[in-house]
Scaffold this motif. Structure first.
Motif, PDB file in Angstrom:
ATOM      1  N   GLY A 393       0.875  -1.188   0.132  1.00  0.00           N
ATOM      2  CA  GLY A 393      -0.006   0.036  -0.050  1.00  0.00           C
ATOM      3  C   GLY A 393       0.911   1.225  -0.134  1.00  0.00           C
ATOM      4  N   ASN A 394       0.415   2.170   0.993  1.00  0.00           N
ATOM      5  CA  ASN A 394       1.392   3.569   1.014  1.00  0.00           C
ATOM      6  C   ASN A 394       2.215   3.520   2.287  1.00  0.00           C
ATOM      7  N   HIS A 395       2.418   2.336   2.967  1.00  0.00           N
ATOM      8  CA  HIS A 395       3.323   2.201   3.831  1.00  0.00           C
ATOM      9  C   HIS A 395       4.688   2.396   3.425  1.00  0.00           C
ATOM     10  N   SER A 396       5.635   2.952   4.451  1.00  0.00           N
ATOM     11  CA  SER A 396       7.056   3.217   4.129  1.00  0.00           C
ATOM     12  C   SER A 396       7.917   2.189   4.730  1.00  0.00           C
ATOM     13  N   SER A 397       7.469   0.996   5.465  1.00  0.00           N
ATOM     14  CA  SER A 397       7.926   0.305   6.179  1.00  0.00           C
ATOM     15  C   SER A 397       7.444  -1.259   5.840  1.00  0.00           C
ATOM     16  N   VAL A 398       8.157  -2.370   5.988  1.00  0.00           N
ATOM     17  CA  VAL A 398       7.651  -3.552   5.493  1.00  0.00           C
ATOM     18  C   VAL A 398       6.625  -4.314   6.723  1.00  0.00           C
ATOM     19  N   TRP A 399       5.946  -5.195   6.265  1.00  0.00           N
ATOM     20  CA  TRP A 399       5.044  -5.871   7.422  1.00  0.00           C
ATOM     21  C   TRP A 399       5.976  -6.645   8.286  1.00  0.00           C
ATOM     22  N   GLY A 400       5.916  -6.583   9.881  1.00  0.00           N
ATOM     23  CA  GLY A 400       6.706  -7.213  10.648  1.00  0.00           C
ATOM     24  C   GLY A 400       7.913  -6.313  11.219  1.00  0.00           C
ATOM     25  N   SER A 401       8.050  -5.156  10.780  1.00  0.00           N
ATOM     26  CA  SER A 401       8.816  -4.088  11.372  1.00  0.00           C
ATOM     27  C   SER A 401       8.441  -3.481  12.754  1.00  0.00           C
ATOM     28  N   PHE A 402       7.475  -3.753  13.141  1.00  0.00           N
ATOM     29  CA  PHE A 402       6.850  -3.355  14.452  1.00  0.00           C
ATOM     30  C   PHE A 402       6.166  -4.455  15.214  1.00  0.00           C
ATOM     31  N   TYR A 403       6.437  -4.615  16.645  1.00  0.00           N
ATOM     32  CA  TYR A 403       6.091  -5.511  17.436  1.00  0.00           C
ATOM     33  C   TYR A 403       5.460  -5.043  18.687  1.00  0.00           C
ATOM     34  N   LYS A 404       4.055  -5.316  19.101  1.00  0.00           N
ATOM     35  CA  LYS A 404       3.815  -4.864  20.312  1.00  0.00           C
ATOM     36  C   LYS A 404       2.716  -5.484  20.990  1.00  0.00           C
ATOM     37  N   ASP A 405       2.771  -6.177  22.175  1.00  0.00           N
ATOM     38  CA  ASP A 405       1.594  -6.928  22.749  1.00  0.00           C
ATOM     39  C   ASP A 405       1.347  -8.126  21.888  1.00  0.00           C
ATOM     40  N   GLY A 406       2.595  -8.767  21.463  1.00  0.00           N
ATOM     41  CA  GLY A 406       2.171 -10.039  20.859  1.00  0.00           C
ATOM     42  C   GLY A 406       1.616  -9.900  19.406  1.00  0.00           C
ATOM     43  N   ARG A 407       1.718  -8.614  18.972  1.00  0.00           N
ATOM     44  CA  ARG A 407       1.196  -8.672  17.625  1.00  0.00           C
ATOM     45  C   ARG A 407       2.199  -7.755  16.809  1.00  0.00           C
ATOM     46  N   TRP A 408       2.211  -8.217  15.444  1.00  0.00           N
ATOM     47  CA  TRP A 408       3.098  -7.728  14.395  1.00  0.00           C
ATOM     48  C   TRP A 408       2.447  -6.431  13.774  1.00  0.00           C
ATOM     49  N   GLY A 409       3.063  -5.622  13.242  1.00  0.00           N
ATOM     50  CA  GLY A 409       2.630  -4.384  12.462  1.00  0.00           C
ATOM     51  C   GLY A 409       3.764  -3.540  11.597  1.00  0.00           C
ATOM     52  N   TYR A 410       3.192  -2.414  11.469  1.00  0.00           N
ATOM     53  CA  TYR A 410       4.326  -1.491  10.565  1.00  0.00           C
ATOM     54  C   TYR A 410       4.702  -0.523  11.370  1.00  0.00           C
ATOM     55  N   LYS A 411       6.019  -0.264  11.224  1.00  0.00           N
ATOM     56  CA  LYS A 411       6.734   0.497  12.015  1.00  0.00           C
ATOM     57  C   LYS A 411       6.506   2.026  11.699  1.00  0.00           C
ATOM     58  N   CYS A 412       5.910   2.258  10.441  1.00  0.00           N
ATOM     59  CA  CYS A 412       5.755   3.724  10.021  1.00  0.00           C
ATOM     60  C   CYS A 412       4.384   4.443  10.837  1.00  0.00           C
ATOM     61  N   CYS A 413       3.342   3.371  11.016  1.00  0.00           N
ATOM     62  CA  CYS A 413       2.357   3.965  11.704  1.00  0.00           C
ATOM     63  C   CYS A 413       1.711   3.009  12.822  1.00  0.00           C
ATOM     64  N   HIS A 414       2.467   2.201  13.004  1.00  0.00           N
ATOM     65  CA  HIS A 414       2.012   1.352  14.266  1.00  0.00           C
ATOM     66  C   HIS A 414       0.606   0.701  14.024  1.00  0.00           C
ATOM     67  N   GLN A 415       0.261   0.470  12.881  1.00  0.00           N
ATOM     68  CA  GLN A 415      -0.725  -0.261  12.301  1.00  0.00           C
ATOM     69  C   GLN A 415      -0.384  -2.045  12.850  1.00  0.00           C
ATOM     70  N   THR A 416      -1.394  -2.814  13.410  1.00  0.00           N
ATOM     71  CA  THR A 416      -1.262  -4.053  13.459  1.00  0.00           C
ATOM     72  C   THR A 416      -2.356  -4.699  12.682  1.00  0.00           C
ATOM     73  N   VAL A 417      -2.832  -4.307  11.716  1.00  0.00           N
ATOM     74  CA  VAL A 417      -3.944  -4.898  10.727  1.00  0.00           C
ATOM     75  C   VAL A 417      -3.129  -4.929   9.471  1.00  0.00           C
ATOM     76  N   ARG A 418      -2.797  -6.162   9.011  1.00  0.00           N
ATOM     77  CA  ARG A 418      -2.225  -6.235   7.616  1.00  0.00           C
ATOM     78  C   ARG A 418      -3.095  -5.612   6.399  1.00  0.00           C
ATOM     79  N   ARG A 419      -2.322  -4.987   5.631  1.00  0.00           N
ATOM     80  CA  ARG A 419      -2.780  -4.327   4.378  1.00  0.00           C
ATOM     81  C   ARG A 419      -3.953  -3.082   4.918  1.00  0.00           C
TER      82      ARG A 419
END
Length: 496
Positions: A393-419
């Motif tokens: 999409g319009n993300h500037s980081s790859v999926w899996g670059s952010f981790y919090k509370d047992g969930r993976w996400g995007y580092k650019c926006c801290h979203q934990t929902v894929r796509r």
């Protein structure tokens, strides 16, 4: 004690034998000796030194522990059965159980190697053949596995004589041709004798056998006019196969066929070695193509389609396979066009013009004599088979670059929902504010719950105190009434 006697012994004899055995172990007296005069180790246990009853010789010995077959003399490696050897004695009368054809007793009628007689020896009793000599040659392991064992070099003598006579005839024919050419040249008075002689030596029209170069081999076929000249199978300067890896556990080398089927150096990179075993040809050339054809035919037969036989009808099978490949490529091309027409993007698949490609470069690369790169080109970082550095999409980081509370996400926006849609810095700030608000609300809630809990506990305590006070007053009043009635002499009644 190494004695093997099984006779009954008294207590004193056993005690004396035990003392002698201990003295022999201590080395104070001489050990026992066997029948050959060799010392018997006194520390050998009795279950080893004591012979069983069926081998007991009555004297101390260890002969029952030795394998006598290992010490037997074996036949030499160059010994073999004498084929066709027969006994000198002949029987005069046919005996029951002998061969009905020739009369020998060492084989049966169905195993007889002589010409079948019109009337066998069983009925005529004449010309009885002697028995074959049954030879028992005890060969060693090397003798049994020697592939040249039993080969008589004299059998190859006629081959050598044949080639020697062939060489003599070739030289004679060549001498006659040279003499004939010289005679013709002298008659015609030609000056270029040497040039004509060289032309003659290089021509292929002579009837004899030409002498080729030292590295060539002449293969003579049935048709004398058709010859095939091939080079030697191995260049003398090449490294022999058995010298590529001197480890005894390396690939097996067959000296007779000069083949080494396995890879002698499997731990080396295939790009860094020039020999990978004779079986390497199984994975090169048209081998993979044939294997793919067989795989396609097996898959078609599994689906119930009638296909031609690969061995019985190879031409038809090749034609069917080509037709299948053509249809498959056309179907893939049609599907590709449909996808491009529906979704577009054909402009990104076009090849750029040649003007955009750089014709020259300042990059220096040095190559070796064998064509390999020596220096000037850095090795690329190895990558996995999975897609890397892909931004969805319009993300500037790859999926899996952010981790919090047992969930993976995007580092650019801290979203934990894929796509999901990327909200950027604003999304991170909103998430941070939401977390602070939730934390403050949770703290207020816990404070309120704690205050309500303290009030309820105080109310319960007061109720308990009032209940206990009332029961105490009632008890005191009952006690006073009982004492009053007891003074007046009246019977107290129950007070409720």
């Amino acid at each position: 004690m190494a004695s093997s006697s099984h006779m009954f012994k008294s207590r004193d004899e056993l005690k004396k034998a035990r003392e002698i055995e201990q003295a022999r172990k201590a080395g104070t007296i001489e050990p026992e000796k066997d029948e050959q005069g060799r010392d018997i180790n006194p520390h050998i246990p009795q279950y080893i030194s004591k012979a069983p009853w069926y081998l007991d010789s009555g004297v101390p010995t260890l002969k029952h522990q030795r394998n006598e077959k290992l010490h037997q003399t074996r036949g030499d490696i160059d010994k073999w059965y004498e084929r066709g050897k027969k006994l000198e004695t002949k029987r005069r009368k046919f005996q029951k159980g002998c061969c009905e054809n020739c009369g020998a007793a060492t084989h049966k009628t169905k195993d007889c190697m002589e010409r079948p007689r019109k009337v066998g020896a069983k009925w005529t009793g004449k010309n009885l053949q002697p028995d074959e000599a049954i030879q028992d040659i005890n060969l060693s392991w090397e003798g049994k596995h020697d592939r040249w064992n039993g080969f008589d070099p004299a059998e190859y003598k006629h081959v050598i004589e044949y080639h020697e006579s062939l060489e003599k005839e070739r030289q004679r024919l060549k001498a006659e041709q040279i003499e004939k050419e010289l005679t013709q040249k002298s008659r015609k008075e030609k000056d270029s004798d040497d040039d004509d002689l060289s032309d003659f030596s290089e021509s292929d029209n002579d009837e004899g056998f030409k002498q080729k170069a030292s590295g060539d081999v002449i293969i003579q076929q049935k048709d004398e006019g058709t010859r095939v000249t091939v080079r030697n199978l191995r260049i003398r300067e090449d490294t022999a196969k058995y010298l590529r890896n001197l480890d005894v556990n390396s690939a097996y080398y067959d000296p007779k066929s000069r083949s080494m089927r396995a890879d002698p150096l499997p731990h080396i990179d295939p790009d860094d070695k020039d020999f990978a075993g004779d079986n390497f040809v199984l994975y090169s050339g048209d081998t993979q193509k044939i294997a793919q054809v067989q795989l396609n035919f097996m898959e078609a037969q599994r689906q119930g389609l009638e296909m031609p036989h690969l061995i019985a009808e190879p031409s038809l099978a090749e034609l069917v396979h080509r037709e299948y490949k053509t249809k498959k490529e056309s179907a893939e091309e049609k599907h590709r066009r449909e996808v491009l027409e529906k979704y577009g993007g054909e402009e990104y698949l076009r090849k750029p013009s040649d003007e955009l490609y750089p014709q020259q470069s300042e990059l220096y690369i040095e190559y070796g004599p064998d064509g390999r790169i020596r220096k000037g080109l850095e090795k690329s970082i190895p990558r996995s088979k999975y897609a890397e550095d892909v931004y969805e999409g319009n993300h500037s980081s790859v999926w899996g670059s952010f981790y919090k509370d047992g969930r993976w996400g995007y580092k650019c926006c801290h979203q934990t929902v894929r796509r999901s849609y990327c909200t950027g810095t604003a999304g991170r700030d909103a998430e941070h504010t939401s977390e602070e608000f939730m934390a403050a609300a949770t703290e207020r809630y816990h404070e309120k719950r704690s205050q309500e809990g303290s009030i309820q506990s105080f109310t319960k305590k007061m109720e308990l105190i009032s209940e206990s006070q009332g029961s105490l007053n009632e008890h005191m009043m009952n006690t006073n009434l009982e004492s009053h009635f007891r003074k007046e002499g009246a019977t107290p009644t129950s007070h409720k």
